[in-house]
Design an enzyme around this catalytic site. Structure first.
Site, PDB file in Angstrom:
ATOM      1  N   ASN A  74      82.613  17.558  20.801  1.00 49.27           N
ATOM      2  CA  ASN A  74      81.780  18.718  20.468  1.00 49.27           C
ATOM      3  C   ASN A  74      80.338  18.219  20.386  1.00 49.27           C
ATOM      4  O   ASN A  74      79.936  17.608  19.387  1.00 49.27           O
ATOM      5  CB  ASN A  74      82.254  19.276  19.121  1.00 49.27           C
ATOM      6  CG  ASN A  74      81.719  20.669  18.867  1.00 49.27           C
ATOM      7  OD1 ASN A  74      80.777  21.112  19.541  1.00 49.27           O
ATOM      8  ND2 ASN A  74      82.301  21.347  17.905  1.00 49.27           N
ATOM      9  N   LYS A 123      80.468  15.204  17.732  1.00 50.41           N
ATOM     10  CA  LYS A 123      81.662  15.035  16.904  1.00 50.41           C
ATOM     11  C   LYS A 123      82.848  14.833  17.849  1.00 50.41           C
ATOM     12  O   LYS A 123      82.888  15.428  18.928  1.00 50.41           O
ATOM     13  CB  LYS A 123      81.904  16.291  16.055  1.00 50.41           C
ATOM     14  CG  LYS A 123      80.790  16.539  15.057  1.00 50.41           C
ATOM     15  CD  LYS A 123      81.242  17.484  13.960  1.00 50.41           C
ATOM     16  CE  LYS A 123      80.179  17.593  12.904  1.00 50.41           C
ATOM     17  NZ  LYS A 123      79.364  18.796  12.986  1.00 50.41           N
ATOM     18  N   ARG A 132      84.063  21.318  23.960  1.00 50.78           N
ATOM     19  CA  ARG A 132      83.883  22.691  23.487  1.00 50.78           C
ATOM     20  C   ARG A 132      82.512  23.180  23.947  1.00 50.78           C
ATOM     21  O   ARG A 132      81.491  22.555  23.660  1.00 50.78           O
ATOM     22  CB  ARG A 132      83.951  22.709  21.958  1.00 50.78           C
ATOM     23  CG  ARG A 132      83.801  24.089  21.446  1.00 50.78           C
ATOM     24  CD  ARG A 132      83.623  24.140  19.979  1.00 50.78           C
ATOM     25  NE  ARG A 132      83.167  25.469  19.639  1.00 50.78           N
ATOM     26  CZ  ARG A 132      82.718  25.819  18.474  1.00 50.78           C
ATOM     27  NH1 ARG A 132      82.679  24.938  17.506  1.00 50.78           N
ATOM     28  NH2 ARG A 132      82.325  27.042  18.248  1.00 50.78           N
ATOM     29  N   HIS A 176      83.041  32.389  19.068  1.00 54.54           N
ATOM     30  CA  HIS A 176      84.186  31.974  18.222  1.00 54.54           C
ATOM     31  C   HIS A 176      85.520  32.293  18.891  1.00 54.54           C
ATOM     32  O   HIS A 176      86.543  32.397  18.212  1.00 54.54           O
ATOM     33  CB  HIS A 176      84.173  32.670  16.837  1.00 54.54           C
ATOM     34  CG  HIS A 176      83.017  32.293  15.972  1.00 54.54           C
ATOM     35  ND1 HIS A 176      82.342  33.214  15.207  1.00 54.54           N
ATOM     36  CD2 HIS A 176      82.429  31.097  15.742  1.00 54.54           C
ATOM     37  CE1 HIS A 176      81.378  32.601  14.550  1.00 54.54           C
ATOM     38  NE2 HIS A 176      81.408  31.316  14.848  1.00 54.54           N
ATOM     39  N   HIS A 192      86.496  35.541  11.305  1.00 54.86           N
ATOM     40  CA  HIS A 192      86.041  34.152  11.228  1.00 54.86           C
ATOM     41  C   HIS A 192      84.782  34.176  10.356  1.00 54.86           C
ATOM     42  O   HIS A 192      83.715  34.604  10.790  1.00 54.86           O
ATOM     43  CB  HIS A 192      85.734  33.623  12.639  1.00 54.86           C
ATOM     44  CG  HIS A 192      85.256  32.201  12.653  1.00 54.86           C
ATOM     45  ND1 HIS A 192      86.019  31.157  13.131  1.00 54.86           N
ATOM     46  CD2 HIS A 192      84.091  31.638  12.235  1.00 54.86           C
ATOM     47  CE1 HIS A 192      85.354  30.022  13.006  1.00 54.86           C
ATOM     48  NE2 HIS A 192      84.172  30.292  12.470  1.00 54.86           N
ATOM     49  N   ASN A 245      79.531  29.829   8.148  1.00 52.27           N
ATOM     50  CA  ASN A 245      78.086  30.031   8.053  1.00 52.27           C
ATOM     51  C   ASN A 245      77.651  31.015   9.146  1.00 52.27           C
ATOM     52  O   ASN A 245      76.859  31.916   8.909  1.00 52.27           O
ATOM     53  CB  ASN A 245      77.374  28.678   8.193  1.00 52.27           C
ATOM     54  CG  ASN A 245      75.918  28.795   7.863  1.00 52.27           C
ATOM     55  OD1 ASN A 245      75.539  29.528   6.953  1.00 52.27           O
ATOM     56  ND2 ASN A 245      75.091  28.110   8.623  1.00 52.27           N
ATOM     57  N   ARG A 277      71.723  34.330   9.573  1.00 51.89           N
ATOM     58  CA  ARG A 277      71.470  35.314  10.640  1.00 51.89           C
ATOM     59  C   ARG A 277      71.652  36.719  10.106  1.00 51.89           C
ATOM     60  O   ARG A 277      72.527  36.966   9.275  1.00 51.89           O
ATOM     61  CB  ARG A 277      72.440  35.087  11.810  1.00 51.89           C
ATOM     62  CG  ARG A 277      72.169  33.831  12.573  1.00 51.89           C
ATOM     63  CD  ARG A 277      73.174  33.645  13.686  1.00 51.89           C
ATOM     64  NE  ARG A 277      73.625  32.266  13.714  1.00 51.89           N
ATOM     65  CZ  ARG A 277      74.794  31.867  14.169  1.00 51.89           C
ATOM     66  NH1 ARG A 277      75.673  32.747  14.638  1.00 51.89           N
ATOM     67  NH2 ARG A 277      75.122  30.608  14.156  1.00 51.89           N
ATOM     68  N   GLU A 289      90.352  24.718  16.167  1.00 52.52           N
ATOM     69  CA  GLU A 289      89.860  24.893  17.536  1.00 52.52           C
ATOM     70  C   GLU A 289      90.282  23.723  18.423  1.00 52.52           C
ATOM     71  O   GLU A 289      90.520  23.888  19.620  1.00 52.52           O
ATOM     72  CB  GLU A 289      88.333  25.045  17.512  1.00 52.52           C
ATOM     73  CG  GLU A 289      87.934  26.392  16.908  1.00 52.52           C
ATOM     74  CD  GLU A 289      86.524  26.422  16.361  1.00 52.52           C
ATOM     75  OE1 GLU A 289      86.179  25.508  15.584  1.00 52.52           O
ATOM     76  OE2 GLU A 289      85.783  27.357  16.689  1.00 52.52           O
TER      77      GLU A 289
HETATM   78  P1  AMP Z   1      81.697  26.845   8.100  1.00 53.35           P
HETATM   79  O1  AMP Z   1      80.514  27.241   8.955  1.00 53.35           O
HETATM   80  O2  AMP Z   1      82.988  27.423   8.591  1.00 53.35           O
HETATM   81  O3  AMP Z   1      81.762  25.360   7.871  1.00 53.35           O
HETATM   82  O4  AMP Z   1      81.446  27.516   6.663  1.00 53.35           O
HETATM   83  C1  AMP Z   1      80.403  27.068   5.815  1.00 53.35           C
HETATM   84  C2  AMP Z   1      80.269  28.028   4.640  1.00 53.35           C
HETATM   85  O5  AMP Z   1      81.538  28.174   3.967  1.00 53.35           O
HETATM   86  C3  AMP Z   1      79.323  27.509   3.556  1.00 53.35           C
HETATM   87  O6  AMP Z   1      77.987  27.856   3.839  1.00 53.35           O
HETATM   88  C4  AMP Z   1      79.832  28.229   2.315  1.00 53.35           C
HETATM   89  O7  AMP Z   1      79.223  29.500   2.214  1.00 53.35           O
HETATM   90  C5  AMP Z   1      81.315  28.405   2.571  1.00 53.35           C
HETATM   91  N1  AMP Z   1      82.154  27.433   1.832  1.00 53.35           N
HETATM   92  C6  AMP Z   1      82.461  26.176   2.196  1.00 53.35           C
HETATM   93  N2  AMP Z   1      83.254  25.588   1.273  1.00 53.35           N
HETATM   94  C7  AMP Z   1      83.447  26.494   0.301  1.00 53.35           C
HETATM   95  C8  AMP Z   1      84.174  26.495  -0.947  1.00 53.35           C
HETATM   96  N3  AMP Z   1      84.871  25.434  -1.362  1.00 53.35           N
HETATM   97  N4  AMP Z   1      84.126  27.629  -1.690  1.00 53.35           N
HETATM   98  C9  AMP Z   1      83.442  28.715  -1.277  1.00 53.35           C
HETATM   99  N5  AMP Z   1      82.741  28.763  -0.124  1.00 53.35           N
HETATM  100  C10 AMP Z   1      82.737  27.681   0.659  1.00 53.35           C
END
Ligand code: AMP
Length: 427
Positions: free
Chosen positions: A7, A14, A90, A179, A207, A210, A240, A384
């Site tokens: 990735n 990664k 990816r 996604h 999904h 962030n 966003r 993924e």
């Molecule tokens: P991702 O882009 O899928 O890695 O999601 C990141 C987002 O998930 C972070 O900005 C948080 O808002 C949320 N997040 C990650 N870990 C936790 C957790 N343990 N509890 C609540 N929200 C989390």
């Protein structure tokens, strides 16, 4: 067959080396801060970890260090690169060209580069990663899996914008969606957990990371999704804005005398949960502030939940109903609070949640709805790499190397929760 999943981001690569037969992650790691001071490579096998500070001027150097990590006498899990059957990359944007994975050749690479104008950061980095692998792993097939490909089944009435039609024909302005690899995995997984064929189901997949998107999956195919021409559209996200009245954009540009690039940066990096709360893009920090009475933190969380609910309702309606709702990614997998804000008071709509199950979601995929809930709700841990590794296997493995029947519905997933006694459908 061993597959290397890559990735490539603008300043990082990664990777995971996966044994596709057992679906074991043999080694993983990251080349980080590529092109910046302080670059390093980190590798992790099942028992050990290694961190090396090393100059990584470009992706070519990043891939060289990834490969030397795989062969490293201390931590490496292979003796020769010939053990790698395929490399899976990816790719965020496949545009109108790709409705599935492909083996890289000059034409495929040209198209990925052509699409840099639609995904400047992502596709440029991905192309560099592919080229570096092609130089350094000659003879090993390079496979590309696209985030947009799953959405190529979205019908024209959902993927066309109400703009002059020439923008569609001349500039390829349409909904692409993103996604897709995650939505594909999650929908396969929930069908398997429910013991049903995905082709017979209507699934709304959320999904929520962030970045975030909702997808309507009807009979196993993407039918609509919340992201659009770019990943800016749809639900409110970490930074966003998601969908807003487009007239706001020229209005603010004139008021604040902004260039298109400045406006784009505001919409992508300074809006969403961060923009409204003024605190963070991370819901954990916003939730903390809410408990100390911060109005904007409370507002941001309510707006986020509402934006997700709006799409769930719209997509269930578009599909004429919904059998399963899935929630995944950083927010979806980890925040019981946000899941509850999204799903509360939906009994009239057919969603009856088990709040105790919701509060106790762990590392395993599980249902958070009651047994009798007309719409079943599952928290699924997205994977993924699984889809990309399967794409590599499908396109590159010799028949004797294929471990399972190609139909993913028949594949036992690694963390299959046998306590529920849900069988995989045999056809
Ligand atoms: P991702 O882009 O899928 O890695 O999601 C990141 C987002 O998930 C972070 O900005 C948080 O808002 C949320 N997040 C990650 N870990 C936790 C957790 N343990 N509890 C609540 N929200 C989390």
């Amino acid at each position: 067959m061993k597959t290397l999943i890559v990735n490539s981001g603008s300043s990082s690569i990664k990777y995971q080396l996966i044994d596709v037969t057992s679906f074991d992650v043999l080694q993983s790691g990251e080349a980080a801060q590529i092109g910046f001071p302080g670059s390093y490579i980190r590798s992790k096998s099942k028992t050990r970890m290694k961190h090396i500070n090393v100059a990584l001027p470009d992706h070519e150097a990043g891939i060289r260090m990834v490969l030397s990590g795989l062969l490293d006498p201390d931590i490496g899990v292979i003796k020769s690169l010939d053990e790698i059957g395929a490399v899976g990359h990816r790719i965020v944007h496949g545009g109108k060209y790709f409705d599935g994975p492909a083996i890289v050749d000059d034409d495929v690479l040209d198209k990925i580069k052509k699409l840099i104008k639609l995904a400047p950061l992502h596709n440029d980095a991905a192309a560099k990663g592919i080229e570096a692998c092609m130089h350094q792993m000659q003879g090993i097939p390079q496979v590309v899996s696209f985030d947009t490909a799953f959405h190529m089944t979205i019908p024209p009435e959902h993927h066309t914008y109400a703009l002059p039609y020439e923008y569609y024909t001349d500039y390829d302005v349409r909904k692409y969606g993103f996604h897709g690899i995650s939505h594909d995995y999650v929908s396969r997984r929930v069908a398997a957990l429910m013991g049903r064929r995905r082709e017979s189901m209507r699934i709304v997949s959320c999904h929520l990371g962030n970045g975030g998107s909702i997808c309507a999956i009807k009979k196993g195919k993407s039918f609509d999704t919340s992201m659009g021409f770019t990943p800016l559209d749809g639900i409110m996200m970490g930074t966003r804005c998601g969908s807003i009245d487009p007239a706001i954009i020229p209005f603010i540009m004139e008021e604040k005398d902004l260039t298109p690039q400045e406006m784009d940066a505001i919409l992508n990096r300074e809006s969403g949960l961060l923009g409204v709360s003024g605190i963070s893009n991370d819901i954990r920090e916003i939730d903390e502030a809410r408990y100390s009475g911060n109005y904007r933190a409370d507002l941001a969380l309510k707006m986020y939940a509402e934006s997700v609910r709006r799409y769930i309702g719209a997509f269930a309606f578009e599909m004429g109903g919904c059998d399963a709702l899935t929630i995944t990614a950083g927010i979806g997998q980890n925040s019981a609070m946000m899941r509850r804000m999204i799903l509360e008071h939906m009994e009239g709509f057919g969603i009856v949640c088990d709040w105790e199950a919701n509060a106790n979601v762990g590392a395993k995929d599980c249902a958070i709805s009651t047994e009798g809930s007309p719409i079943q709700v599952y928290v699924i841990h997205t994977n993924e790499e699984y889809i990309i590794a399967k794409d590599c296997e499908r396109l590159c493995a010799k028949p004797e190397e294929i471990a399972f029947d190609k139909d993913p519905l028949k594949e036992p997933a690694k963390d299959f929760d046998t306590s529920k006694g849900i069988p995989f459908i045999e056809e």
